[in-house]
Structure formats: C-alpha cells, structure tokens
Design a protein around this motif. Structure first.
Motif, PDB file in Angstrom:
ATOM      1  N   TYR A 189       0.246  -1.284  -0.433  1.00 39.74           N
ATOM      2  CA  TYR A 189      -0.224   0.172  -0.441  1.00 39.74           C
ATOM      3  C   TYR A 189       0.726   0.919   0.065  1.00 39.74           C
ATOM      4  O   TYR A 189       1.724   1.487   1.173  1.00 39.74           O
ATOM      5  CB  TYR A 189      -1.009  -0.175   1.351  1.00 39.74           C
ATOM      6  N   VAL A 190       0.714   2.218  -0.989  1.00 34.71           N
ATOM      7  CA  VAL A 190       1.615   3.501  -0.882  1.00 34.71           C
ATOM      8  C   VAL A 190       0.154   4.648  -0.183  1.00 34.71           C
ATOM      9  O   VAL A 190      -0.740   4.536  -1.170  1.00 34.71           O
ATOM     10  CB  VAL A 190       1.967   3.557  -2.441  1.00 34.71           C
ATOM     11  N   GLN A 191       0.807   5.005   0.330  1.00 33.26           N
ATOM     12  CA  GLN A 191       0.168   6.199   1.149  1.00 33.26           C
ATOM     13  C   GLN A 191       0.048   7.090   0.240  1.00 33.26           C
ATOM     14  O   GLN A 191       1.326   8.001  -0.321  1.00 33.26           O
ATOM     15  CB  GLN A 191       0.095   6.186   2.552  1.00 33.26           C
ATOM     16  N   PRO A 192      -0.675   8.342   0.387  1.00 32.10           N
ATOM     17  CA  PRO A 192      -1.149   9.383  -0.825  1.00 32.10           C
ATOM     18  C   PRO A 192      -0.480  10.744   0.562  1.00 32.10           C
ATOM     19  O   PRO A 192      -0.256  10.440   1.333  1.00 32.10           O
ATOM     20  CB  PRO A 192      -2.848   9.940  -1.152  1.00 32.10           C
ATOM     21  N   ASN A 193       0.407  11.509  -0.488  1.00 30.95           N
ATOM     22  CA  ASN A 193       0.821  12.435   0.483  1.00 30.95           C
ATOM     23  C   ASN A 193      -0.165  13.514   0.786  1.00 30.95           C
ATOM     24  O   ASN A 193      -1.493  12.882   0.896  1.00 30.95           O
ATOM     25  CB  ASN A 193       1.982  13.320   0.043  1.00 30.95           C
ATOM     26  N   SER A 194       0.521  14.880   1.425  1.00 37.52           N
ATOM     27  CA  SER A 194      -0.966  15.917   2.382  1.00 37.52           C
ATOM     28  C   SER A 194      -1.053  16.494   0.556  1.00 37.52           C
ATOM     29  O   SER A 194      -2.471  17.263   1.091  1.00 37.52           O
ATOM     30  CB  SER A 194       0.573  16.578   2.943  1.00 37.52           C
ATOM     31  N   VAL A 195      -0.835  16.472   0.018  1.00 39.35           N
ATOM     32  CA  VAL A 195      -1.375  17.794  -1.123  1.00 39.35           C
ATOM     33  C   VAL A 195      -2.303  16.667  -1.415  1.00 39.35           C
ATOM     34  O   VAL A 195      -3.737  16.866  -2.077  1.00 39.35           O
ATOM     35  CB  VAL A 195      -0.535  17.409  -2.562  1.00 39.35           C
ATOM     36  N   ARG A 196      -2.268  14.615  -1.882  1.00 46.35           N
ATOM     37  CA  ARG A 196      -3.351  14.585  -2.253  1.00 46.35           C
ATOM     38  C   ARG A 196      -4.224  14.645  -1.472  1.00 46.35           C
ATOM     39  O   ARG A 196      -5.617  14.620  -1.288  1.00 46.35           O
ATOM     40  CB  ARG A 196      -3.001  12.972  -2.775  1.00 46.35           C
TER      41      ARG A 196
END
Length: 290
Positions: free
Chosen positions: A250-257
């Motif tokens: 699982y690749v988590q989204p960054n704060s921008v996303r």
C-alpha cells in the motif's frame, strides 16, 4: 469643472481603489518564488534509492523462495526413463486443464486462461496435498525446491531416478494506493522483488509517499506489517525485498493528495467565478487609468 472632476473620482468603485493600492509586481514575484520552492521539494521527494552507492547489497536470491501456503496451486509432473512406470503418479493429468495467470497487453492488466502443463494440486488448510500413490503429503515449511526434493524421495521408493517438476501457479500480490495501475498480480514464476512489483503497477504517482510504503504479509496464518523507505537503498537487504505469496503493498497519498480529497467538489466552480470577477475588476481598473 474641478469640483465635478473631484466628485467623479470619489465615486469610483471601491474595488478599483483596492486594486490601485496593491503592489501586483511584488505579489507575482512572491508567488513565483513559492512555486519554485515547492517544485524543488517535489523533485527531491520523487528520488528513489538516493544512497545506493553507499549501501552494501547483500541480499541473496535464495531469500526469494516462499514457503508454500494453504490455497497454493501446484502443477506437479513426474517423469522417468520408462514413462509407463510413472503413469500412476500423473493420474490427475488433464490436457484441457487451465489456470488464470497475469498477462499484460497494450498497457492493460488482464487475467487470461493459459494451458496448464500438468496435473494441478491445491494445498489444503492443513498444508497437505493428496498425491497419487503417496497419499497425503505435507507442505508446511517447504518451498517449491524443498518440496520437490521431498516428492523425489517418496517416489524413489517405487521408481528408479524419477524426475519431478513442481510449479507454483497462483503466486499473487496486491498493490493499492498511489500507483498508476493498482490491482492484483499473478506472478507466473513465483519470484518478484518490491521494485519489480511497483514497476508492474506502473510506478508510484507523483502523490505517493516514497519513504513510508506499507507491506502487509501473511505467513502460516500470521499477519505482519512493515514500513519501507523506498527513497533509500537499505531495503535491498531487507527480507521484504523479495515479495512473498499474498503480499499486500500500500502506497499512501501525500498531504497534497489528502487535502485535494477534502476539497469541496464545487471548488472548481468557485475558482471560475472568482477568475471572472478578477478579470472584470482588472478591466475596470485599466479603463479608469485611461
């Protein structure tokens, strides 16, 4: 005449006065600097394995061998100099048997049935398969290579110098989150590394967090989780470099996303309306200057 001119100037719209007091050049310059800094940060965060030249790579291919798990499907064929002798060990063979394997065509992930090359056996919940002549054979703690040797030892009691081939045909991994092609992937040869898996999924998107990738692994009914820093080459020496059966990435989204996901769906409309108002205001300002 002077009195009328002064009176006319005092009746100018309030927003025109506001625009006149703004230092637009400074505002544009500050915005440009902010965008430049943000882009530099983004490029830095997209780097992979920045320290690879300083990391001693010690992982071995032998660590890629996964132990067999309940639900695994195995194709097992037995041969020898005298093929008639080994027929009883291939009695489950069906020339029309098929198995779903991952294929990639024109950039699209597909599951397509391909012909199986021999009899198929499924590992039951207790880790056993029911093999002709040998009966129940336990796979617990065995990988493909060690289980093949185990079958050779058992069959050698009945056949001289048997040749046994074992293939794991439903080795699969799941990739979720900020990748370009999330999904479940069946690996035909049962060997895949974390970088190879992410490449199958079309690489991380620009919004994926590269230094905190989650790997969830299930072995013998026990679930473990590990966080992997893909921006460093140190994970090459980790047990997680080679993926195992049923691994979940699982690749988590960054704060921008994450912020974008929380934005009001009407934000686009609001921005459009604001742009129209700003254009009108600038037009009025230009007219009043003339």
């Amino acid at each position: 005449m002077k009195h009328n001119s002064s009176r006319h100037q005092n009746n100018k719209p309030t927003f025109v006065k506001i625009f006149k007091t703004m230092n637009i050049r400074n505002f544009v310059a500050a915005s440009a600097v902010a965008v430049t800094l943000a882009s530099c940060t983004a490029r830095q965060e997209l780097n992979y394995m920045k320290d690879i030249e300083n990391v001693a790579l010690e992982n071995s291919v032998k660590n890629s061998r996964s132990t067999l798990q309940p639900g695994d499907q195995l194709i097992i064929t037995v041969s020898a100099k005298d093929l008639d002798v080994v027929k009883p060990f291939n009695q489950n063979y069906s020339s029309t048997a098929t198995v779903a394997q991952y294929t990639q065509a024109s950039g699209n992930n597909q599951f397509q049935p391909v012909p199986a090359s021999g009899p198929t056996y499924q590992v039951d919940t207790d880790g056993n398969i029911d093999f002709p002549q040998l009966g129940s054979v336990n796979t617990k703690g065995e990988n493909v290579e060690s289980f093949k040797r185990k079958l050779v030892d058992g069959i050698s009691k009945y056949v001289k110098e048997p040749v046994v081939e074992v293939r794991l045909i439903n080795f699969k991994i799941a990739i979720m989150g900020e990748v370009n092609k999330p999904g479940t992937y069946v690996i035909p040869d049962g060997t895949v590394t974390l970088p190879q898996a992410l490449a199958l999924a079309g690489d991380l998107t620009t919004f994926g967090v590269r230094n905190n990738i989650l790997l969830v692994r299930t072995v013998d009914g026990k679930i473990t989780q590990e966080r992997i820093d893909f921006s460093s080459a140190k994970f090459f020496n980790s047990p997680s470099y080679y993926l195992k059966q049923n691994d979940l990435i699982y690749v988590q989204p960054n704060s921008v996303r994450e912020r974008a996901a929380r934005i009001d769906p009407n934000t686009g409309l609001y921005i459009s309306v604001a742009s129209v108002i700003a254009s009108i205001a600038l037009g009025v300002l230009a007219l009043t200057r003339n």
